[in-house]
Design a protein around this motif. Sequence first.
Motif, PDB file in Angstrom:
ATOM      1  N   UNK A  48      38.510   3.947 -28.087  1.00 12.17           N
ATOM      2  CA  UNK A  48      39.683   4.810 -27.956  1.00 12.17           C
ATOM      3  C   UNK A  48      39.279   6.255 -27.677  1.00 12.17           C
ATOM      4  N   UNK A  49      38.143   6.697 -28.219  1.00 11.74           N
ATOM      5  CA  UNK A  49      37.651   8.049 -27.908  1.00 11.74           C
ATOM      6  C   UNK A  49      37.288   8.171 -26.435  1.00 11.74           C
ATOM      7  N   UNK A  50      36.650   7.149 -25.897  1.00  7.57           N
ATOM      8  CA  UNK A  50      36.286   7.154 -24.480  1.00  7.57           C
ATOM      9  C   UNK A  50      37.540   7.123 -23.605  1.00  7.57           C
ATOM     10  N   UNK A  51      38.517   6.318 -24.007  1.00  9.60           N
ATOM     11  CA  UNK A  51      39.758   6.218 -23.242  1.00  9.60           C
ATOM     12  C   UNK A  51      40.511   7.544 -23.261  1.00  9.60           C
TER      13      UNK A  51
ATOM     14  N   UNK B 202      30.271  12.192  -9.816  1.00  7.98           N
ATOM     15  CA  UNK B 202      30.637  12.251 -11.232  1.00  7.98           C
ATOM     16  C   UNK B 202      32.096  12.670 -11.391  1.00  7.98           C
ATOM     17  N   UNK B 203      32.860  11.861 -12.143  1.00 10.17           N
ATOM     18  CA  UNK B 203      34.255  12.205 -12.454  1.00 10.17           C
ATOM     19  C   UNK B 203      34.386  12.869 -13.819  1.00 10.17           C
ATOM     20  N   UNK B 204      33.427  12.645 -14.691  1.00 14.26           N
ATOM     21  CA  UNK B 204      33.474  13.219 -16.031  1.00 14.26           C
ATOM     22  C   UNK B 204      32.117  13.084 -16.688  1.00 14.26           C
ATOM     23  N   UNK B 205      31.824  13.976 -17.642  1.00 18.87           N
ATOM     24  CA  UNK B 205      30.563  13.938 -18.372  1.00 18.87           C
ATOM     25  C   UNK B 205      30.873  13.908 -19.861  1.00 18.87           C
TER      26      UNK B 205
ATOM     27  N   UNK C 135      28.856   0.924 -23.593  1.00 14.16           N
ATOM     28  CA  UNK C 135      29.227   1.861 -22.534  1.00 14.16           C
ATOM     29  C   UNK C 135      29.217   1.180 -21.168  1.00 14.16           C
ATOM     30  N   UNK C 136      28.233   0.297 -20.955  1.00 14.38           N
ATOM     31  CA  UNK C 136      28.183  -0.430 -19.680  1.00 14.38           C
ATOM     32  C   UNK C 136      29.411  -1.324 -19.523  1.00 14.38           C
ATOM     33  N   UNK C 137      29.782  -2.031 -20.589  1.00 20.22           N
ATOM     34  CA  UNK C 137      30.959  -2.908 -20.529  1.00 20.22           C
ATOM     35  C   UNK C 137      32.235  -2.103 -20.289  1.00 20.22           C
ATOM     36  N   UNK C 138      32.330  -0.947 -20.935  1.00 14.81           N
ATOM     37  CA  UNK C 138      33.507  -0.095 -20.763  1.00 14.81           C
ATOM     38  C   UNK C 138      33.608   0.410 -19.318  1.00 14.81           C
ATOM     39  N   UNK C 139      32.480   0.845 -18.767  1.00 13.29           N
ATOM     40  CA  UNK C 139      32.474   1.316 -17.383  1.00 13.29           C
ATOM     41  C   UNK C 139      32.854   0.194 -16.424  1.00 13.29           C
ATOM     42  N   UNK C 140      32.317  -0.995 -16.661  1.00  9.19           N
ATOM     43  CA  UNK C 140      32.625  -2.135 -15.795  1.00  9.19           C
ATOM     44  C   UNK C 140      34.103  -2.494 -15.871  1.00  9.19           C
TER      45      UNK C 140
ATOM     46  N   UNK D 228      29.873   9.813 -16.674  1.00  8.20           N
ATOM     47  CA  UNK D 228      28.466   9.713 -17.077  1.00  8.20           C
ATOM     48  C   UNK D 228      28.375   9.984 -18.572  1.00  8.20           C
ATOM     49  N   UNK D 229      27.650   9.115 -19.285  1.00  9.33           N
ATOM     50  CA  UNK D 229      27.490   9.257 -20.729  1.00  9.33           C
ATOM     51  C   UNK D 229      26.040   9.609 -21.037  1.00  9.33           C
TER      52      UNK D 229
END
Length: 334
Positions: free
Chosen positions: A200-203, A37-40, A284-289, A4-5
Amino acid sequence: MGTVYITQDDSFIGKIDERLNVKFDKKTILDIPLIKIDGLVIMGRASISPAAITELIDKKIPLTFLTNNGKYLASLEPDMGKNIFVRSAQWKAAGESVQAIHVTQGFVRGKLKNYRHTLLQSQRRYSELDLNAGITQLSNAIASLEQVNVINSIRGLEGAGSAAYFGCFNQLIRVDNFNFATRNRRPPKDPINSLLSLGYSLLRHDVQGALNIVGFDPYLGYLHTERYGRPSLALDLMEEFRPLIVDAVVLTAINRRMLAPKDFTTEPVSGAVSLTKEGLHIFLRLYQEKKQDKFKHPVMQKQCTYQESLEIQARLLSKYLLGEIDKYPPLVLK
C-alpha cells in the motif's frame, strides 16, 4: 522502467550526464537513463546528490523516502501541474457537496466490488472454500451505498465491507506456513500484514504521482479526512486499486511460494515484521510486473496497464469534477 527502488543501505545516488547512477562501496550497482524513470523510491539509508535531486525536479520525477519495511517518511514532488481549473474544481467540491458524496461513493463502491470479485474468483477456483458470508456482507454494503448521502455513513460502509473481506482473507492463503488473523499495522506484526502495508505504501507513491500529472492537489481528499501531511486524495483514489494490485501481488507471492517464512525478520522490541533484503527484491519485482499487466479498461474500452490506469482514473475524476462527464466511474474488473 517505471519506478526505480533503491534498497541498498549506504548507497549513493548521483547524476552522470542524463543518467541516474547508484554506487555502493565505490562500485556502480545501477545506471539508468533518466528518461526511463517515472519515479524514484529510496527505502532505507541512501544518500542522493543535490545534482540528482535538481534533475529529478527538472524532469518532474517524484522522489519518495520509505523505511526498509515500507513505512512512508517523506516525498519530494515536482510543482503541481499548471491546470488550475482542476484544483479549483477539486476545492469547490470539498466537504459534503453533491460531488464529494458522489466520488466518495465511487471510491468505496470500486473497492468493495473488487473485494467481492476477489472472493468470488477464489470460491470458483477452490470449491472447498466457504466465502458466502463475506460475499453477502460485501453485497449488502455495496447495495446500501446508494441509500446514504452522508460521507461518514459511506465511511462506515467501507469499514464494514473491509472487515468482511479481511475476515475471509486467511482462506485465500493456500499454503500452510502463513496465516492471517486480522489487519494490523504501525507496525505490522506478521508477514501478511507486512506485505500488505509495504504494497500500500508503494501504491500510494504511484497514485500520488498520477494525481500530480493530472493537476490535482493530492492533500485534499473526500473519503479520507484532512490531516497535516496526509495525501488524502491519493488515499481516496488508491482504494479501488488495493485488491487489484497489492492484494493480488501478496497472494501470488505467498501462494506460489515465491516468499517463505525465512524471507521475513522480526524486530525484537516493537515486534515489527519486515522482509529481508532478498525478500524485498522479490516483492518489488512482483509489484513492478503487476503494474505492467494489461487489461481492457471497462470505460475506455482499450488495453492498458495497471500503471496507465492510475492516470486514466485520475483524469476521469478530473472530468467529473469539471462537469465534463455526469458520473465518476471507479475501476471495477469483473
